[in-house]
Scaffold this motif. Structure first.
Motif, PDB file in Angstrom:
ATOM      1  N   TYR A 290      10.406  -2.797  -1.782  1.00 37.87           N
ATOM      2  CA  TYR A 290       9.411  -3.188  -2.774  1.00 37.87           C
ATOM      3  C   TYR A 290       8.048  -2.689  -2.298  1.00 37.87           C
ATOM      4  N   VAL A 291       7.285  -2.113  -3.229  1.00 39.35           N
ATOM      5  CA  VAL A 291       5.992  -1.542  -2.848  1.00 39.35           C
ATOM      6  C   VAL A 291       4.924  -2.052  -3.806  1.00 39.35           C
ATOM      7  N   PHE A 292       3.797  -2.471  -3.248  1.00 37.96           N
ATOM      8  CA  PHE A 292       2.670  -2.840  -4.097  1.00 37.96           C
ATOM      9  C   PHE A 292       1.603  -1.767  -4.007  1.00 37.96           C
ATOM     10  N   GLU A 293       1.235  -1.212  -5.179  1.00 36.14           N
ATOM     11  CA  GLU A 293       0.213  -0.162  -5.226  1.00 36.14           C
ATOM     12  C   GLU A 293      -0.390  -0.149  -6.624  1.00 36.14           C
ATOM     13  N   LEU A 294      -1.714  -0.266  -6.716  1.00 35.58           N
ATOM     14  CA  LEU A 294      -2.344  -0.332  -8.034  1.00 35.58           C
ATOM     15  C   LEU A 294      -2.634   1.052  -8.631  1.00 35.58           C
ATOM     16  N   ASN A 295      -2.849   2.071  -7.775  1.00 36.74           N
ATOM     17  CA  ASN A 295      -3.133   3.404  -8.305  1.00 36.74           C
ATOM     18  C   ASN A 295      -1.917   3.928  -9.082  1.00 36.74           C
ATOM     19  N   PRO A 296      -2.089   4.228 -10.391  1.00 37.39           N
ATOM     20  CA  PRO A 296      -0.933   4.572 -11.227  1.00 37.39           C
ATOM     21  C   PRO A 296      -0.190   5.826 -10.774  1.00 37.39           C
TER      22      PRO A 296
ATOM     23  N   LEU B 109       4.806   7.896  -8.158  1.00 37.50           N
ATOM     24  CA  LEU B 109       5.528   8.608  -7.092  1.00 37.50           C
ATOM     25  C   LEU B 109       6.491   7.671  -6.365  1.00 37.50           C
ATOM     26  N   VAL B 110       6.025   6.442  -6.116  1.00 37.96           N
ATOM     27  CA  VAL B 110       6.886   5.445  -5.465  1.00 37.96           C
ATOM     28  C   VAL B 110       8.172   5.264  -6.261  1.00 37.96           C
ATOM     29  N   GLU B 111       8.027   5.145  -7.576  1.00 31.67           N
ATOM     30  CA  GLU B 111       9.216   4.944  -8.421  1.00 31.67           C
ATOM     31  C   GLU B 111      10.122   6.160  -8.411  1.00 31.67           C
ATOM     32  N   ARG B 112       9.487   7.347  -8.472  1.00 29.97           N
ATOM     33  CA  ARG B 112      10.268   8.575  -8.476  1.00 29.97           C
ATOM     34  C   ARG B 112      11.092   8.700  -7.196  1.00 29.97           C
TER      35      ARG B 112
ATOM     36  N   LEU C 144       8.601  -1.058  -7.613  1.00 29.05           N
ATOM     37  CA  LEU C 144       7.206  -1.470  -7.672  1.00 29.05           C
ATOM     38  C   LEU C 144       7.064  -2.967  -7.923  1.00 29.05           C
ATOM     39  N   VAL C 145       6.154  -3.585  -7.196  1.00 30.27           N
ATOM     40  CA  VAL C 145       5.740  -4.944  -7.544  1.00 30.27           C
ATOM     41  C   VAL C 145       4.816  -4.787  -8.743  1.00 30.27           C
ATOM     42  N   PRO C 146       5.115  -5.434  -9.887  1.00 28.66           N
ATOM     43  CA  PRO C 146       4.294  -5.190 -11.084  1.00 28.66           C
ATOM     44  C   PRO C 146       2.834  -5.599 -10.876  1.00 28.66           C
ATOM     45  N   ASP C 147       1.926  -4.850 -11.498  1.00 28.95           N
ATOM     46  CA  ASP C 147       0.496  -5.162 -11.401  1.00 28.95           C
ATOM     47  C   ASP C 147       0.229  -6.627 -11.742  1.00 28.95           C
TER      48      ASP C 147
ATOM     49  N   GLY D  83       0.811  -1.214   0.000  1.00 24.34           N
ATOM     50  CA  GLY D  83       0.000   0.000   0.000  1.00 24.34           C
ATOM     51  C   GLY D  83       0.842   1.259   0.000  1.00 24.34           C
ATOM     52  N   ALA D  84       0.558   2.167  -0.960  1.00 25.05           N
ATOM     53  CA  ALA D  84       1.306   3.427  -1.042  1.00 25.05           C
ATOM     54  C   ALA D  84       0.383   4.612  -0.810  1.00 25.05           C
ATOM     55  N   GLY D  85      -0.374   4.569   0.280  1.00 23.61           N
ATOM     56  CA  GLY D  85      -1.009   5.785   0.788  1.00 23.61           C
ATOM     57  C   GLY D  85       0.070   6.599   1.476  1.00 23.61           C
ATOM     58  N   ALA D  86      -0.324   7.639   2.187  1.00 24.79           N
ATOM     59  CA  ALA D  86       0.683   8.502   2.824  1.00 24.79           C
ATOM     60  C   ALA D  86       1.586   7.698   3.756  1.00 24.79           C
ATOM     61  N   ILE D  87       1.003   6.850   4.585  1.00 23.61           N
ATOM     62  CA  ILE D  87       1.835   6.104   5.538  1.00 23.61           C
ATOM     63  C   ILE D  87       2.730   5.097   4.800  1.00 23.61           C
TER      64      ILE D  87
END
Ligand SMILES: [Zn+2]
Ligand SMILES: [Zn+2]
Length: 358
Positions: free
Chosen positions: A201-207, A212-215, A220-223, A180-184
């Motif tokens: 490694y971060v899993f987040e579906l919202n593009p 931002l995670v990548e930046r 990213l864990v791929p979709d 999850g890549a919400g604020a927390i």
């Protein structure tokens, strides 16, 4: 003073109300500069909260509605009590919003985050970050000293993240998975990197959030791997699993992925607030020698280290601010935006005037 006050579900009114009294000798009155909207505030707004008080709070005496929300804010010092000598009028500060009694067993151990009668500005106090004046205790004033007022408003959630990351034991060279890549989630990623993690490694579906995670240097864990996140993470870690996994989503599926992705002997952090009980296979903990660590708020040490890391340029907190709005726009451009699934990560509200630093 003007304040945005919550009257009930979906009912926030910006109105003129009496300001706080003169500060006592060890108190101060501050004017919030930037004030962040938190997931906890949204839960109060939608009526699914439970963090605000319905009976008189034992520490502050404050009862429920109407409530000035806001516990994540930077501020300018307006008035100081006679015994305060290390902070002066005009200084910009981050406000440590966690009020504690100082006398219970937890407080005597210095563990204010689990004080028996702790209270929060913006949830269980008459004063919150969405009002133009806030009465605070001396120990709540953390001078920004080189941190911008925008970043200063993000110190609070960043301290939650750093505390979680430190408690679960992220250290140099570790591999970490964050669900999850919400604020927390994003702040946990930044805190893990600042703590020396080699791979986050971060899993987040919202593009937008994923971008931002990548930046910010996350992997990213791929979709395409969404149905087998543990399998994907095993591949990345020579079949072992990550050292540490953090549930920053507060959803059963995220928790399942977190528990299944940790290597034997690893640890699981749970700073997210799940809406209810969930089940998971407890045999995995036993057989794989896993540690599970919950965390709430932050220790004073984690709060102070968050300021230090930010000052040292190791926590780019401004990068998670995706919108800045005015107090009058708090419902339409703030709470109503965050009530539905949104691209926004952290919305800051300009409350009481211009910061010198940002
Ligand atoms: Zn918060
Ligand atoms: Zn206490």
């Amino acid at each position: 003073m003007r304040a945005a006050r919550l009257y009930g579900p979906a009912d926030i009114r910006v109105e003129e109300i009496p300001g706080p009294p003169e500060p006592g000798p060890r108190q101060a009155v501050v004017t919030p500069l930037w004030s962040g909207i938190c997931g906890t505030d949204i839960k109060e707004y939608t009526g699914h909260g439970g963090s605000a008080e319905s009976t008189a709070h034992p520490l502050t005496g404050y009862t429920g509605l109407p409530l000035i929300l806001g516990h994540e804010f930077s501020a300018r010092v307006d008035e100081v009590g006679s015994e305060i000598t290390d902070v002066k009028v005009g200084d910009e500060v981050a406000v440590y919003p966690l009020l504690h009694c100082g006398a219970c067993p937890a407080c005597l151990r210095g563990e204010y985050q689990i004080c028996r009668i702790k209270a929060w500005n913006g949830l269980s106090s008459p004063w919150g970050g969405f009002g133009e004046k806030v009465l605070v205790e001396h120990y709540q004033l953390s001078p920004l000293n080189g941190i911008s007022a925008v970043a200063g408003a993000v110190i609070e959630p960043a301290a939650v993240a750093l505390n979680a990351v430190q408690r679960v034991g992220v250290g140099p060279g570790d591999s970490v998975f964050i669900a999850g890549a919400g604020a927390i989630g994003v702040l946990c990623m930044l805190a893990a990197k600042a703590s020396g993690a080699a791979h986050v490694y971060v899993f987040e579906l919202n593009p937008k959030r994923a971008a931002l995670v990548e930046r910010l240097g996350g992997e990213l864990v791929p979709d395409a791997a969404k149905d087998d996140i543990p399998g994907y993470l095993m591949q990345q870690t020579d079949g072992l699993g990550v050292d540490i996994a953090i549930d920053a989503a507060g959803k059963p599926a995220a928790n399942e992925a977190v528990v299944a992705s940790v290597r034997p002997g690893g640890a699981i952090g749970i700073p997210s607030v799940h809406p209810g009980p969930i089940t998971f296979d407890v045999r995995r903990l036993t057989r794989n020698d896993l540690t599970v660590v919950g965390s709430v708020g932050y220790t004073r040490r984690a709060w102070d280290k968050t300021l230090e890391l930010t000052r040292a340029g190791l926590l780019p907190l401004e990068s998670i601010v995706t919108a800045k709005i005015e107090l009058d726009e708090i419902t339409a451009k703030g709470f109503d935006v965050l009530t539905v699934p949104s691209d926004e990560l952290k919305i800051l509200v300009r409350v009481g005037g211009e910061a010198v630093t940002a």
